[in-house]
Design an enzyme around this catalytic site. Structure first.
Site, short mmCIF file in Angstrom:
data_model
loop_
_atom_site.label_atom_id
_atom_site.label_comp_id
_atom_site.label_asym_id
_atom_site.label_seq_id
_atom_site.Cartn_x
_atom_site.Cartn_y
_atom_site.Cartn_z
CG ASP A 1 7.37 -33.20 19.57
OD1 ASP A 1 7.36 -34.30 19.45
OD2 ASP A 1 8.35 -32.31 18.70
CE LYS B 1 12.97 -32.11 24.61
NZ LYS B 1 12.84 -30.61 23.75
N GLY B 2 8.40 -36.90 25.37
CA GLY B 2 7.08 -37.16 25.15
C GLY B 2 6.33 -37.86 26.14
CG ASP C 1 5.43 -45.21 14.85
OD1 ASP C 1 4.53 -45.45 14.47
OD2 ASP C 1 6.17 -44.27 14.35
CE LYS D 1 1.28 -43.20 15.44
NZ LYS D 1 2.11 -42.27 14.57
CG PHE E 1 2.53 -37.29 13.28
CD1 PHE E 1 3.62 -37.77 13.36
CD2 PHE E 1 2.27 -35.72 13.65
CE1 PHE E 1 4.72 -37.31 14.31
CE2 PHE E 1 3.52 -35.17 14.66
CZ PHE E 1 4.38 -35.99 14.64
CB VAL E 2 -1.49 -38.35 17.61
CG1 VAL E 2 -2.85 -39.17 16.69
CG2 VAL E 2 -0.66 -39.40 18.06
CD GLU F 1 8.46 -44.51 24.41
OE1 GLU F 1 8.10 -43.35 24.52
OE2 GLU F 1 9.32 -45.04 23.65
CG ASP F 2 5.72 -40.46 23.39
OD1 ASP F 2 6.27 -41.66 23.27
OD2 ASP F 2 6.37 -39.54 22.89
NE ARG G 1 7.95 -31.91 23.40
CZ ARG G 1 8.24 -33.12 22.87
NH1 ARG G 1 7.58 -34.10 23.13
NH2 ARG G 1 9.27 -33.27 22.15
P1 5GP Z 1 9.19 -46.13 17.73
O1 5GP Z 1 10.64 -46.48 18.17
O2 5GP Z 1 8.18 -46.91 18.49
O3 5GP Z 1 9.06 -46.06 16.31
O4 5GP Z 1 9.09 -44.62 18.11
C1 5GP Z 1 8.61 -44.30 19.32
C2 5GP Z 1 8.93 -42.64 19.31
O5 5GP Z 1 8.35 -42.05 17.87
C3 5GP Z 1 7.88 -41.99 20.14
O6 5GP Z 1 8.32 -41.94 21.47
C4 5GP Z 1 7.70 -40.73 19.79
O7 5GP Z 1 8.56 -39.70 20.21
C5 5GP Z 1 7.73 -40.82 18.08
N1 5GP Z 1 6.28 -41.00 17.57
C6 5GP Z 1 5.76 -42.09 16.85
N2 5GP Z 1 4.65 -41.81 16.57
C7 5GP Z 1 4.36 -40.50 16.70
C8 5GP Z 1 3.24 -39.79 16.50
O8 5GP Z 1 1.95 -40.06 16.06
N3 5GP Z 1 3.09 -38.42 16.93
C9 5GP Z 1 4.37 -37.90 17.69
N4 5GP Z 1 4.27 -36.84 18.08
N5 5GP Z 1 5.31 -38.75 17.82
C10 5GP Z 1 5.51 -39.97 17.34
#
Ligand code: 5GP
Length: 176
Positions: A160, A44-45, A103, A132, A153-154, A99-100, A166
Site C-alpha cells: 500500500d 497486511k501486505g 526492506d 530490497k 517505494f513500490v 512476507e510482502d 493494495r
Molecule cells: P523491514 O522491517 O524489512 O524494513 O520492513 C518490511 C515492511 O516495510 C514491509 O512488510 C512493508 O510493510 C514495508 N515496506 C518496505 N518497503 C516498502 C515499499 O517499497 N512499499 C511498501 N508499500 N511497503 C514497504
C-alpha cells in the site's frame, strides 16, 4: 484501465508475477514434499502473495497470520511490535513465514527470533515476494525471494501507500 496510472510506473507485470509464483510454488513444494508446513502471513501486505502462493504448494499447508507494526522514523528492533499473535500452536512444527517485502530486514529478523525462541517452532523458513537487498540494516536469511528490486517505494499486489493500491494486480513504483 488501472486507476491513476499517471502516478505509476509498472515495475513487475501481472504476467511476470503469475510465472514467478508458479516457480516459487514448485521450489517450496519440492522442499517440503509430503511434510506439513504452517504458512504464516505477515499482515497486511502479504495477503495477496500468500493467497496465490499457497495454491501452488502441493504439501500439507496450514495457514495463520501475524500482525506486526514498526514505528515510523526509527530503525531499532525494539520498536517492532506484535499487534496480532498466532492462533495456531507452532511448537515443534515447520513454519514458512510469508512476507510482502524485505526492506531493512528488521521485521523478519524479529519474527524469525520470536517464532523460534518464544513459540518453539522447529524450523522457520521465509518466502518474500520482494526484496530490497540494498536497504538491509541487519543480516537475515530469506530462503525464497520472488523478485529483487532497488530502493524505490513500490505499491500493488498487497503493498500500500497510505492503505491505498493494495488491490492493484501488478507492482508499480509510486511517484507523488
Ligand atoms: P523491514 O522491517 O524489512 O524494513 O520492513 C518490511 C515492511 O516495510 C514491509 O512488510 C512493508 O510493510 C514495508 N515496506 C518496505 N518497503 C516498502 C515499499 O517499497 N512499499 C511498501 N508499500 N511497503 C514497504
Amino acid at each position: 484501465m488501472p486507476k491513476n496510472i499517471k502516478n505509476f510506473q509498472i515495475l513487475i507485470s501481472e504476467e511476470e508475477i503469475a510465472r514467478r509464483i508458479i516457480g516459487l510454488g514448485q521450489e517450496i513444494s519440492g522442499f517440503y514434499n509430503d511434510n506439513s508446513v504452517i504458512v504464516i502471513g505477515v499482515l497486511k501486505g502479504s495477503f495477496i502473495f500468500l493467497a496465490d502462493l499457497v495454491r501452488r504448494i502441493n504439501s500439507d499447508v496450514h495457514i495463520d497470520f501475524v500482525g506486526i507494526s514498526s514505528y515510523a522514523g526509527t530503525q531499532s528492533t525494539q520498536d517492532i511490535k506484535l499487534t496480532r499473535d498466532l492462533s495456531i500452536n507452532v511448537e515443534g512444527k515447520n513454519v514458512l513465514v510469508v512476507e510482502d517485502i524485505i526492506d531493512t530486514g528488521l521485521t523478519i529478523s524479529y519474527l524469525q527470533k520470536y517464532l523460534v525462541e518464544k513459540k518453539g517452532a522447529r524450523e522457520v523458513k521465509t518466502a518474500a515476494f520482494l526484496s530490497k537487498p540494498l536497504a538491509r540494516k541487519t543480516t537475515c536469511v530469506v530462503d525464497w525471494v520472488g523478485f529483487e528490486i532497488g530502493n524505490e517505494f513500490v505499491i500493488g499486489y498487497g503493498l500500500d501507500y497510505n492503505e491505498r493500491y493494495r488491490e492493484l494486480p501488478y507492482i508499480a513504483i509510486y511517484k507523488e
